[in-house]
Structure formats: structure tokens, C-alpha cells
Motif scaffolding. Structure first.
Motif, short mmCIF file in Angstrom:
data_model
loop_
_atom_site.label_atom_id
_atom_site.label_comp_id
_atom_site.label_asym_id
_atom_site.label_seq_id
_atom_site.Cartn_x
_atom_site.Cartn_y
_atom_site.Cartn_z
N PRO A 193 -10.21 1.65 0.84
CA PRO A 193 -9.32 0.68 1.50
C PRO A 193 -10.05 -0.59 1.94
O PRO A 193 -9.52 -1.70 1.77
CB PRO A 193 -8.80 1.46 2.72
CG PRO A 193 -8.89 2.89 2.32
CD PRO A 193 -10.12 2.99 1.46
N CYS A 239 0.88 -1.17 0.00
CA CYS A 239 0.00 0.00 0.00
C CYS A 239 0.91 1.22 0.00
O CYS A 239 1.88 1.27 0.75
CB CYS A 239 -0.89 0.01 1.24
SG CYS A 239 -1.91 -1.49 1.36
N VAL A 291 -10.43 -2.84 -0.89
CA VAL A 291 -9.17 -3.54 -1.18
C VAL A 291 -9.08 -4.82 -0.35
O VAL A 291 -8.83 -5.92 -0.86
CB VAL A 291 -7.95 -2.62 -0.87
CG1 VAL A 291 -6.66 -3.42 -0.79
CG2 VAL A 291 -7.85 -1.53 -1.94
N VAL A 314 -4.49 3.14 3.64
CA VAL A 314 -4.96 2.05 2.77
C VAL A 314 -4.70 0.71 3.45
O VAL A 314 -5.56 -0.18 3.47
CB VAL A 314 -4.27 2.12 1.39
CG1 VAL A 314 -4.77 0.99 0.51
CG2 VAL A 314 -4.49 3.47 0.74
N THR A 330 -8.21 8.73 0.67
CA THR A 330 -7.40 7.51 0.53
C THR A 330 -7.42 7.02 -0.91
O THR A 330 -7.54 5.83 -1.18
CB THR A 330 -7.93 6.39 1.46
OG1 THR A 330 -9.36 6.31 1.31
CG2 THR A 330 -7.60 6.64 2.92
N ASN A 374 -8.27 4.91 9.86
CA ASN A 374 -8.96 3.68 9.53
C ASN A 374 -8.85 2.62 10.63
O ASN A 374 -9.68 1.71 10.70
CB ASN A 374 -8.51 3.15 8.16
CG ASN A 374 -9.36 3.78 7.05
OD1 ASN A 374 -10.52 4.11 7.27
ND2 ASN A 374 -8.78 3.94 5.87
N THR A 390 -3.17 0.04 -5.14
CA THR A 390 -3.11 -1.34 -4.66
C THR A 390 -4.13 -2.21 -5.40
O THR A 390 -3.87 -3.39 -5.66
CB THR A 390 -3.34 -1.40 -3.14
OG1 THR A 390 -2.33 -0.61 -2.50
CG2 THR A 390 -3.25 -2.82 -2.61
N GLN A 404 -5.17 6.63 -2.85
CA GLN A 404 -4.05 5.74 -3.16
C GLN A 404 -4.45 4.27 -3.12
O GLN A 404 -3.70 3.40 -3.57
CB GLN A 404 -2.89 5.97 -2.18
CG GLN A 404 -2.39 7.41 -2.10
CD GLN A 404 -3.01 8.19 -0.97
OE1 GLN A 404 -4.15 7.94 -0.55
NE2 GLN A 404 -2.29 9.17 -0.44
N SER A 405 -5.64 3.97 -2.58
CA SER A 405 -6.18 2.61 -2.64
C SER A 405 -6.20 2.09 -4.06
O SER A 405 -6.06 0.89 -4.31
CB SER A 405 -7.63 2.60 -2.12
OG SER A 405 -7.73 3.17 -0.85
N ALA A 443 -7.63 -1.71 4.60
CA ALA A 443 -7.66 -3.01 3.92
C ALA A 443 -7.70 -4.14 4.95
O ALA A 443 -8.42 -5.13 4.77
CB ALA A 443 -6.46 -3.15 3.00
#
Lengths: 515, 515
Positions: A393, A47, A396, A52, A419, A84, A425, A421-422, A56
Motif C-alpha cells: 500500500p 482501493c 501505491v 490499501v 494487503t 496501516n 490499484t 489487493q494493493s 497508500a
């Protein structure tokens, strides 16, 4: 046989079934990373932002029924994952965080990255352990796993100083038996049944963390048998729904709607649930949603077996489950604009069987939950902690846990930006996630809340701090930039076609639905 | 005259010159937001992730010389901003965090977003205050401002329960005089001068948070006069450089290079600096960089006036500042690939006069600092806390503080992914930032560190957890998705043309430099 602290930690986790790691490591995790590389049972997912990884792990455990491991870098890495972890903790999801720490002899030097990791971890963990020597790492890890298997603690964090990770020691393994789950209160079954038998004015409130299809069927049967009202908590971590499962309404988020929905309640049976409270406080209003003087009967605690509690209650009542006939979901006009209602109809009618839905639709989602409940079998994941940026996340992690199922993430655009950037991944790990960005280009909920909480209407000065339209994020480019194919749609026909394409192809997809 | 707690807080901040707010508010901040909207002196910048807001406040204060305000939502909003608050605190940058909290009577109900805000804040703040009543908010705010103006505490956090924000009270303003800055140790001037007069084996180490051009000139003069070595700490928060200012070398990040650079030191005068320590611990090595037995003389603490300390020292020594003749920066072959060296030459030769450089170039940046030091006048901002994802937010804040200057952000691609949402605020607030993404598509530093720390070389199992090439982020799309024009370059000619274009146009630009 000699080993080191890092190998003992990873082996102990794998021995107990923790075989999935969501990682964003740094220098102080290099020995842990090497140990993960040597542990054939451990699969890893990189991640590129820690929020993330922690989200996740939450999504993974909700679907896998066992914790994943996160690997985070020192205090700041943990800090980035805390929001998270807050959500996971409120959802009672088991998570094992592994945080590399500076070597013990380095700590007093106040190096740039030195921070109070334990202090940070304590704010989002039920249990924090700091490993003190290589030889005791296995026991520390096992005790952490034991703590988070029980009925109260679920988020565990182990801090591993670098010299403990690299220090040599004997292969002294440790194992634990998980704590048994708490059970329902057998003495409460008869009083609960008596209360519900009064029908009108009685509420059966079922709740977190997991409402199975069987639990919904039992609750519905009890409701049909007694005439009581049945509702689910506002944000249950996971609900099995659809495929003929009787749909259970959630307590509304909006305090006025929630208060109105429960205004006739005189007695409430709490099964896996807590007495409902308002999300926020509002001037001059009570934060408690049940009418004053409501009699409450606690049948079972949050982490107990909800099905068992409801089986006992149904048996006491002689309530038999009855077939539920789903209501048809209306078709939306293909040329219509995307609104909360047409969105819901389109998503519900295209949802693949056995899909998993991570829901962060906020103000755009009013109809999604009820419409989907009338359709195919699926799991619905709610955000129980309220910190936004949760759903991508979580999607994911759910996709890693269930590679053969379609995962949908329904998220507001403002939430998704926390987030995003999830998406990387999802691409890297080839996850079957369809992210639908509900692009209203505003923090719509804030504009609603501002006057509700007595701070007046948004003005020319304050509205810019709730608006995302200058510039409007281009989610097609943001997705493609992370390696995820994407398209933008602005009517029902476009949305439906995009959903069918996304569900029909392996790997992640993003759909920007402009509302 | 009646007002409320929120207005009192915002007015008190504005009365003390805190007139810039980086915000990501939620429902519990709506009264604070309304108060900000009513305070004409306060300008606001919306950030779509809290780590952008806190990093921006850091960058702003480094350049403006006074704190900005952040506005963050409850515990999770603070958590998202903590990594860059860690960096700000290590850089001794003054920041005022304002966190909305649930109403006091709502706290015991364990609502979804309830969290231990004070516990979180304490890990990244020097002072945490929770407002307890509307009427005392002004005094609480003033006391926080006083605390962070002094010689030890710089990051302050005030937690404002919602009913304190909306509660009515009298307009009871409060003002404070900032604490005086600490001064250098007058008794240490003569011993320090004596130590440096020995020349060979003597080190003058200057440091955080701000090395002015004058301070560099004084340190250089002392070095020329005595033959002592002069160095700066590895990560000074802000350095004025270029335009003939003598360039001061930094202690290298790499522990071997740092140890070698200081191997001949027998005595060290610490001016605004601490004795240097290794960034991380490595097995079998000391974490202290100065040779064992080094005599250290503490001339002045970190937050004192470095110029005054060096003036006193230079006067004691009779050292006169001398003109420095910059060394020419070599031109790179336009057809050459982008390497750390050609990158540095191209950036240094195109840097606009009075630019501000936020440096997070990590493994790609070896030559940037020395080459730029020979060029035009500029300010250089280093990350003193080590948490990556620092430079784009800091660039946002620097650009807000200095709208007439060009801001450059030089960042590794891995680092930039942590807080890429900074790009949106650059676009929204029309900031003159040129972000150069140094795209090596890997956490290159980890591959270097893994063997250095004794965890072996990366393997087929561990290398994927350090690699960003599957998929390689497309920074042009990521930037455009956030509303920032962007281009990708892979040779010197392309980089130079892109830099000149970016510097020549108002507003933000991103350049993905593929290494």
C-alpha cells in the motif's frame, strides 16, 4: 450561494492542497463521492480493501510532503484501514480520514452497520472530529487540517453523518494557517556538542520522520570531526540515500544485535529521535537498548527540522561536510541461488536512479539497506509501526505522489498477503511499482522469535502455524489475477533480468523471488 | 504442579469445549502458540489475514453451536479482524478472541506495535478482559466464557500480556456453568395470540440468531391457522431450510420494497426479533419500516429459544403444523446467460443435501434464497452486520465445524476481494467449500444506492470509484494462486457442470460466474 456539507468538506480540503483521495466508499459516502466528482482539483484512486487506501495515504504523504484523503465506509471500513493507520501514526505521517456515518437520526436504531466509529478512530488517530451540521463542516475540516500540521498530531479523522453531508448550507469557507513546525532546543546545542566532542562513547542518534541527504551528510561530518558514533533509529519513515550520501547505519531490529551495537555508549544526543527500545520484550532482559546510566541530551523533537538542528550542531563543532566515497557493491554470481546477500547485491546494482524503496523485507532483508546505500540516489521508506502488510500500500501511495520515479516494494511473502489487493490499484492507476516478493514461504521471523522469547523451538504442532508452504502461494497468479504482469525467478540471473525488464517498462510488475 | 499463564488459558478453554483455534499469531503470541501445541484437544487453522480468522470463528460457532478461539497479534492484528467481529457481534455469535499484548513493563515505552488494544476491542466486543497475572488467567478465561454464554454478551476478548503468558504459576483451574438462556415472556403469549388471531394486518416477525426448521414449521402453522403474515428478519444468522420446511420470507433489504411489504401491518409480534429498521437512512424517509402506530408485542428476546416461544404460541392458538409442498424450481435454459434468476435456478437444482450456504450475493442474489428454500435440506447463513468480506471466512469456519457437509459461499466479486485470503485456508485445511464468485465487476449496489440516497446518478468522475472492470479481477488465477482449483463460466450449462464437479470432489473449489 448554497451548497451542502459534503461539497464544503471536499472544497476545504482542496483549498488546503489536499487533492488526492484513496477511496473505498459505501452508501454513506455517496454524497461525499458526488462532491469529489464535482471538485476538479481532487484526483481519486479506488482501493478494493481499506488497508490499501490508508497505507497508500501514508506512502503518498511521505513523498508528497502533504496529506492525502482517505474515504472509508462507516466503522467496519475504518476498521479494515486501522492497521496501516497505526503505521502512519507511528511514522508521524499526516493523513486525513473521512468516514461517512449514518444520518444522526438513524444512529439510535442500531442498524446492521452501526458501530462506535469515534471509539475506533481514537485508537489510531491523533485527532477525531465529528461534524455536527452542514454549515460548520468547513470549520471542522480546517481545524482538523490545522491540528495535523503541527508538531504532535498527524493522523486526523473526520466523521461525517450522512445528513450533515447532504444537508444544505451556505458557502461559508474556512481557511487556516498550518501550525509552525517545532524547532530544536537552542540551549541544547552547546551541551550536545560537548558530549559528542568526547568521541569514544558518544552517540548521535538521528531519527524520524525524514532524514534528508543533507542531514545524513551533516551527521557524518559531525561523526568524522568528533569520532562519535552516528546511527539512525531502527525505522525512520523516510531516508534520502545513495548518490554519495554517507550511509547511516540503523539500530538493528534484533535486540541482541542492537544491545551489542550500543554497548559502548555513555552519552547520547537525540536529534529527531527517541531513546531506543526493543521491538518486543524478552524474559529477563531490559527493553531499553541504551546501557543503563547513559546520559541523554534531547536536541530536537521528532517532528522538528532535523537539518536545522544538525546545521546548528555542526556549526557549533566547526564540523565541515566531507565527500563520501561509496564502497563498491559486490556482484553476485548469475548462477547463484537467491539469498539475502545475492538479493541485496542484485537489487542494489539494478536500482534505478531516484527510485523509492518501500522496505518490508524482514528476515530476507539484512543486506538490502547497506548495499543500496552505496548506489544511486533513492528514498528508503521504513515501517515505523510494525504492523505487516504495509509496504505494497505504501508503494501505491508513493507512486501516486511521484509518477516520474520508479517505486520498488521489497516484501516478505507473509507480509504481502495481508494487503495483496494493493496490486489491483497498481494496475488500475497504472503505477510504476515493481513489487519483489521474497518468497521463503514461512513466517520466518516467528520461527526465530519463538525460541528467543523463551517459548521453545517450533514443534510438529506449532510449526504449521508459521509455515506458508502448504500450499505455497503462487505470486505470479496472484499478481496476474489482480491485473499485474509477473514472473517467478530463483537465481541471480533471473532476478536481474526480471528487475531490468520491470524497471524498463511503464506500469506495475511483480517478481516472485524464491529464496 | 507449576504451569504458566498461557497453558492455563488454553487448558481452561479446552475444558469448556473451546477446541478450535483460527490463528494468525506474532511474537507476543508465541507462548500461547506453544501452549496450544501442548493441548491435544485443540485443533488449529492458520489464517494469513486476521479477518479470515474472525469470520471463520463466526461461521464455526453458527454451525457448531459453541465458540471457537481466535489468536491475534497485538492491536493491529485485532484491527484487521474487527470488521468480521462486528458482523459476529451483530449476529450474536459467540467468539473468544485471544490477543497477545506486550509484557506489562514494556507498555510504557511506546514500542512500534504498542496500541490501545482494549480500546479497539471494546468497539467490537461485548466483554473485554485483560489478564493481570498468570495465576488468575484461568479465572479470567472462565469468567469471559460465562459472560458470552448468556443472553446479552457473545463476543469476548481476552488480552494477555506477554509476561502473564510466560509467567509461572500453580495449576489453579477454574470452571463455570454457562448462564441459562433467556426465555420468552410467558405473559406475552396470550396477547400475542390474540393479536395474530386478527389475521389481516397482523405480522409474526421471527428472527436472529437461529431459525430452526421446527421454528419455521411452527411459524408457518400459526400463519395458516390465523391468516397472519409471517416474515423473518432481513438477516438471520442461521436458518434451517429446504426438505419440506415451509420457506419464510425475509424482510427485503431495499427500503422501498421493505416498506411496501409491511405497509398493511397494524400489529406485530416480535419473536426473537427487533422492530425492523432501514439498513441506511435516506433523505426525507423514516428509518423505521413498520407503519407509524403499529402495535408491537415482544414475545421473546433475540437470544432466547425461538422454538420454545413458538411452541407456546402455537399451543395457545391451537395451531397444528401442516405439511408444506415445495414449489418446483424452474429449470434454466443451458445456453442462457448467467442472470440473477438463472443463477438461482442452477444453484438451487444442484445444491447437495445438507449443504451450508454462506450468502453474500448482494445485488446478484435476489432469487437465490427463495429458490433454494424449495429444494433439499440446508442451512442458510446471512450477514447480520453488513460489513462485506464476510462470506468466504464464514464458509471456512462452517466447513471446519461440519467437515461432512458441503459448504457453498455465494459472493459478489467486490465483497470477495476484502478477504480473498480465505482461499488459502480453504486449501491448507482441505475444506469442502465451493465458492461461487458472482462477477459483475462493479460495486453494483453503490450505483443503485447513489441515486436512491439523493446523491445523483454516477458520473464520469464518480463511476470509476464503483467499477471493478479495469482490470477485471481474474478469479481463476486468484484462486489458483491461493492453491484452490478454479474455473470460469458464463452460461447455465457451464455453471451447472462446474457446480456438479465441485460438489463431487473433496476440498475447495472456486467458480467465477460471469454475469
Amino acid at each position: 450561494m448554497t451548497t451542502n456539507g459534503a461539497d464544503l468538506l471536499v472544497t476545504t480540503l482542496a483549498d488546503h492542497g489536499v487533492d488526492t483521495c484513496f477511496a473505498n466508499p459505501g452508501t454513506t459516502e455517496m454524497h461525499l463521492l458526488a462532491a469529489i466528482g464535482r471538485e476538479a482539483r481532487m484526483s481519486t484512486h479506488l482501493c478494493v480493501f481499506e488497508g490499501v487506501a490508508t497505507g497508500a495515504a501514508d506512502g503518498y504523504a511521505r513523498m508528497a510532503g502533504k496529506p492525502a484523503m482517505t474515504l472509508l465506509h462507516l466503522g467496519p471500513g475504518l476498521a479494515n484501514g486501522m492497521a496501516n493507520l497505526h503505521n502512519a501514526r507511528k511514522a508521524a505521517t499526516p493523513v486525513v480520514n473521512v468516514i461517512g456515518e449514518h444520518a444522526t437520526y438513524h444512529l439510535s436504531l442500531n442498524a446492521p452497520l452501526a458501530a462506535n466509529i469515534e471509539g475506533m478512530a481514537a485508537t489510531v488517530s491523533d485527532r477525531v472530529v465529528t461534524a455536527t451540521s452542514p454549515g460548520t463542516v468547513a470549520a471542522d475540516t480546517a481545524s482538523l487540517l490545522e491540528a495535523i500540521s503541527g508538531g504532535t498530531a498527524r493522523v486526523g479523522t473526520i466523521v461525517v453523518p450522512n445528513d450533515v453531508a447532504w444537508g444544505e448550507c451556505n458557502m461559508n469557507k474556512a481557511t487556516v494557517e498550518p501550525d509552525p513546525r517545532p524547532t530544536h532546543d537552542a540551549d541544547a546545542v552547546a551541551p550536545a556538542a560537548a558530549a559528542l566532542r568526547q568521541g569514544e562513547g558518544s552517540l548521535l542518534l538521528i531519527g524520524a520522520p525524514f532524514i534528508t541527504a543533507r542531514a545524513s551528510a551533516l551527521a557524518y561530518a559531525i561523526s568524522q570531526h568528533t569520532g562519535c558514533m552516528v546511527m539512525a533509529e531502527a525505522a525512520v519513515a523516510r531516508m534520502q540515500r545513495g548518490g554519495g550520501t554517507p550511509p547511516i547505519k540503523r539500530i538493528p531490529f534484533h535486540v541482541d544485535l542492537a544491545t551489542e551495537a550500543l554497548s559502548g555508549v555513555k552519552r547520547a544526543v537525540l536529534a529527531g529521535s527517541r531513546a531506543p527500545v526493543a521491538f518486543f520484550a524478552y524474559p529477563g532482559r531490559s527493553s531499553e537498548i541504551l546501557p543503563e546510566g547513559t546520559e541523554t541530551i534531547a536536541l530536537s523533537p521528532a517532528l522538528s527540522d532535523l537539518e536545522a538542528a544538525l546545521e546548528a550542531l555542526a556549526a557549533e563543532l566547526g564540523a565541515e561536510t566531507a565527500e563520501y566515497r561509496p564502497a563498491p557493491v559486490p556482484a553476485a554470481d548469475p548462477a547463484a541461488a537467491i539469498t539475502p546477500e545475492t538479493l541485496a547485491a542484485t537489487v542494489a546494482r539494478t536500482l534505478p536512479a531516484n527510485a523509492i524503496v518501500a522496505d518490508e523485507s524482514i528476515t530476507s532483508g539484512a543486506h538490502l539497506f547497506p548495499y543500496c546505500g552505496e548506489g544511486v540516489p533513492h528514498d528508503w521508506l521504513n515501517n515505523r509501526g510494525g504492523s505487516i502488510g504495509y509496504s505494497m500500500p505504501v508503494a501505491v501511495g508513493a507512486a501516486v505522489a511521484c509518477p516520474d520515479r520508479d517505486v520498488m516494494c521489497l516484501t516478505g511473502d507473509g507480509s504481502a498477503l495481508y494487503t495483496l489487493q494493493s496490486l489491483w490499484t497498481m494496475a488500475r492507476s497504472r503505477l510504476n511499482v515493481t513489487a519483489v516478493i521474497l518468497a521463503n514461504r514461512t513466517y520466518r521471523i516467528l520461527a526465530n522469535e519463538m525460541s528467543k522469547i523463551g517459548a521453545g523451538d517450533p514443534t510438529g504442532e506449532t510449526m504449521p502455524l508459521m509455515s506458508l508452504d502448504d500450499p505455497a502461494p503462487d505470486w505470479v497468479k496472484l499478481a496476474e489475477g489482480h491485473g499485474v504482469p509477473a514472473e517467478r525467478v530463483d537465481n541471480v540471473a533471473g532476478l536481474e533480468a526480471a528487475l531490468r525488464r520491470a524497471h524498463g517498462e511503464a506500469g506495475p510488475h511483480l517478481i516472485e523471488a524464491v529464496l
